[in-house]
Enzyme design. Structure first.
Site, PDB file in Angstrom:
ATOM      1  N   HIS A 124       0.850  -1.187   0.000  1.00  0.00           N
ATOM      2  CA  HIS A 124       0.000   0.000   0.000  1.00  0.00           C
ATOM      3  C   HIS A 124       0.877   1.225   0.000  1.00  0.00           C
ATOM      4  O   HIS A 124       1.936   1.224   0.651  1.00  0.00           O
ATOM      5  CB  HIS A 124      -0.926   0.009   1.234  1.00  0.00           C
ATOM      6  CG  HIS A 124      -2.057   0.940   1.082  1.00  0.00           C
ATOM      7  ND1 HIS A 124      -1.951   2.289   1.351  1.00  0.00           N
ATOM      8  CD2 HIS A 124      -3.326   0.741   0.640  1.00  0.00           C
ATOM      9  CE1 HIS A 124      -3.109   2.864   1.099  1.00  0.00           C
ATOM     10  NE2 HIS A 124      -3.954   1.956   0.664  1.00  0.00           N
ATOM     11  N   ASP A 176      -7.925  -5.120  -0.234  1.00  0.00           N
ATOM     12  CA  ASP A 176      -8.450  -5.926  -1.344  1.00  0.00           C
ATOM     13  C   ASP A 176      -8.118  -7.401  -1.234  1.00  0.00           C
ATOM     14  O   ASP A 176      -8.642  -8.202  -1.995  1.00  0.00           O
ATOM     15  CB  ASP A 176      -7.882  -5.402  -2.663  1.00  0.00           C
ATOM     16  CG  ASP A 176      -8.451  -4.052  -2.993  1.00  0.00           C
ATOM     17  OD1 ASP A 176      -9.670  -3.915  -2.876  1.00  0.00           O
ATOM     18  OD2 ASP A 176      -7.685  -3.154  -3.364  1.00  0.00           O
TER      19      ASP A 176
END
Ligand code: ACO
Length: 429
Positions: A306, A363
């Protein structure tokens, strides 16, 4: 005395003020950099650039903290619901009973689409990607409400917000129904935000349909977890489009397209495709971990890493727990879930991932839950868009009200050819 940052250039020193956030985070206000020094900043991917001040969402990537309007995401996922969280993000405070009932009524009430919108669905080729459909249809709403798209009239903005929140689930469900050749159902406003959406997705006129409360609750939590994430790619897109004073329909439509890419909202689809590929390949997880670590191989572990979270993504912890609950309830054995658990276990103990601070992101498990609830893979990013919608709206509204409002217009460092003459076609080699 206010702290300043000095930059020395060509023997001269220039001072710039600091901007300080609620939790002490600091930024250099370089808004006068070009006018005073002639310089611009160069920051590909905006790794060190703050584009605005914002009161909406705080996240601390090192500590794994995510707050919406100051409230921890864990508390909202546990105690709130999506409609209330949307109100919180958009209006800044949790609603009173009356405010919630008004908001809920309007968000539900506007769920039907203009009948003419169905013609748009007929115009698409067979099996279009639902993200393309969602963006196109959201953009087209501006043609149906042309007289109510002012960016300055508060009442018009309020109606547009209600319409967007109410209609996106209908738009999303229709894109799926159309792709499988089933009739487009009308919304059932009595069922609540997620119940109605599930019914539009999975019911047919020939059989009764009952909303599974576990599925509705899981979906609701997933929407909350996706509802805002400060200045990510799609939100920045919504702000940039909105900065030209484009209306909310246009700005959100652009945000959906930005979200579609596999490095952003398309990652949940990419995760499932990756897990399928590993499964088809005999479940050799080590092979894929090695591929992800190989600098000469473009393969990356989807759902890992991320830009901001460099410790853990607090949303992924909630989602992992939710995934266990849903799989227990649906009693479907999904080999992909087993592979995901093993993959997480191996990767989170591997030196490469630890060193680069790559952890499962939001996700990694969300797609598995969507799959268990019966959603087809191409719908995953659309579900993300449904969740992110209140965040986009809140950020667009905040931008329009910003005292420093300006059209977004970055600079560049030109590295192309120097000035040269046009060569007629007959003289070119
Ligand atoms: N698998 C393997 N290696 C990775 C991964 C990954 N998933 N992510 C990053 N790396 C490596 C990079 O190769 C790079 O290595 P290097 O330093 O040797 O060159 C290093 O880690 C840093 O990666 P960057 O791409 O520079 O990090 P950035 O912050 O720009 O990217 C991103 C973040 C795009 C999320 C990246 O981690 C990625 O591609 N992840 C997979 C896609 C994904 O899951 N996206 C969803 C993000 S969450 C969201 O949008 C809701």
């Amino acid at each position: 005395m206010t702290e300043k940052v000095a930059i020395t250039f060509q023997g001269k020193t220039f001072e710039f003020p600091l901007v300080e956030g609620t939790f002490g985070e600091k930024g250099i206000d370089i808004s006068t950099l070009r006018s005073t020094t002639g310089l611009v900043t160069f920051d590909p991917g905006y790794m060190s650039t703050g584009s605005c001040t914002s009161d909406i969402t705080f996240l601390d990537g090192e500590k794994g903290i995510l707050l919406y309007r100051g409230i921890p995401i864990e508390q909202l996922a546990d105690k709130s619901n999506f409609v209330e969280t949307a109100y919180l993000l958009i209006h800044g405070e949790l609603p009173t009973k009356d405010e919630l009932s008004y908001f809920n009524h309007h968000v539900v009430h506007h769920s039907m689409l203009h009948e003419a919108i169905k013609n748009l669905y007929d115009g698409f080729p067979n099996n279009p990607h639902p993200m393309a459909v969602a963006s196109a249809v959201v953009g087209s709403l501006a043609t149906f409400y042309q007289n109510e798209i002012s960016v300055r009239d508060e009442r018009e903005i309020e109606i547009t917000i209600h319409r967007l929140l109410a209609k996106l689930p209908t738009i999303a469900a229709y894109s799926y129904k159309k792709s499988i050749g089933q009739p487009l159902p009308y919304p059932d406003n009595a069922l609540g935000y997620c119940g109605n959406f599930l019914k539009m997705m999975f019911s047919t006129p020939c059989e009764p349909y009952e909303v599974d409360p576990v599925a509705a609750k899981a979906l609701d939590v997933l929407l909350i977890l996706h509802a805002d994430h400060e200045q990510n790619c799609s939100t920045s897109t919504v702000r940039l489009v909105g900065s030209s004073m484009s209306n909310l329909f246009a700005s959100v439509s652009a945000g959906i397209y930005a979200l579609w890419g596999p490095l952003h909202g398309g990652a949940n689809q990419a995760v499932i495709e990756m897990l399928e590929a590993i499964h088809q390949d005999g479940g050799d997880i080590d092979k894929y971990v090695a591929k992800a670590k190989d600098a000469n191989d473009p393969f990356r572990l989807m759902g890992f890493g991320h830009r901001v979270y460099k410790n853990f993504d607090p949303r992924s912890k909630i989602i992992k727990k939710l995934a266990h609950q849903v799989f227990e309830k649906v009693k479907v054995h999904d080999p992909l879930f087993e592979i995901a658990l093993k993959l997480e276990d191996i990767a989170t103990r591997d030196e490469y991932f630890l060193e680069k601070k790559l952890y499962p992101n939001v996700d990694f498990y969300s797609g598995l839950i969507y799959k268990a609830l019966g959603f087809p893979v191409p719908m995953f990013p659309v579900l993300f868009a449904m969740g992110r919608l209140p965040g986009w709206i809140a950020q667009w509204k905040e931008l329009q009200a910003d005292k420093d409002f300006k059209i977004g217009r970055p600079r560049q460092i030109y590295t192309g050819k120097s000035t040269r003459d046009y060569v007629p076609l007959t003289d070119r080699g």
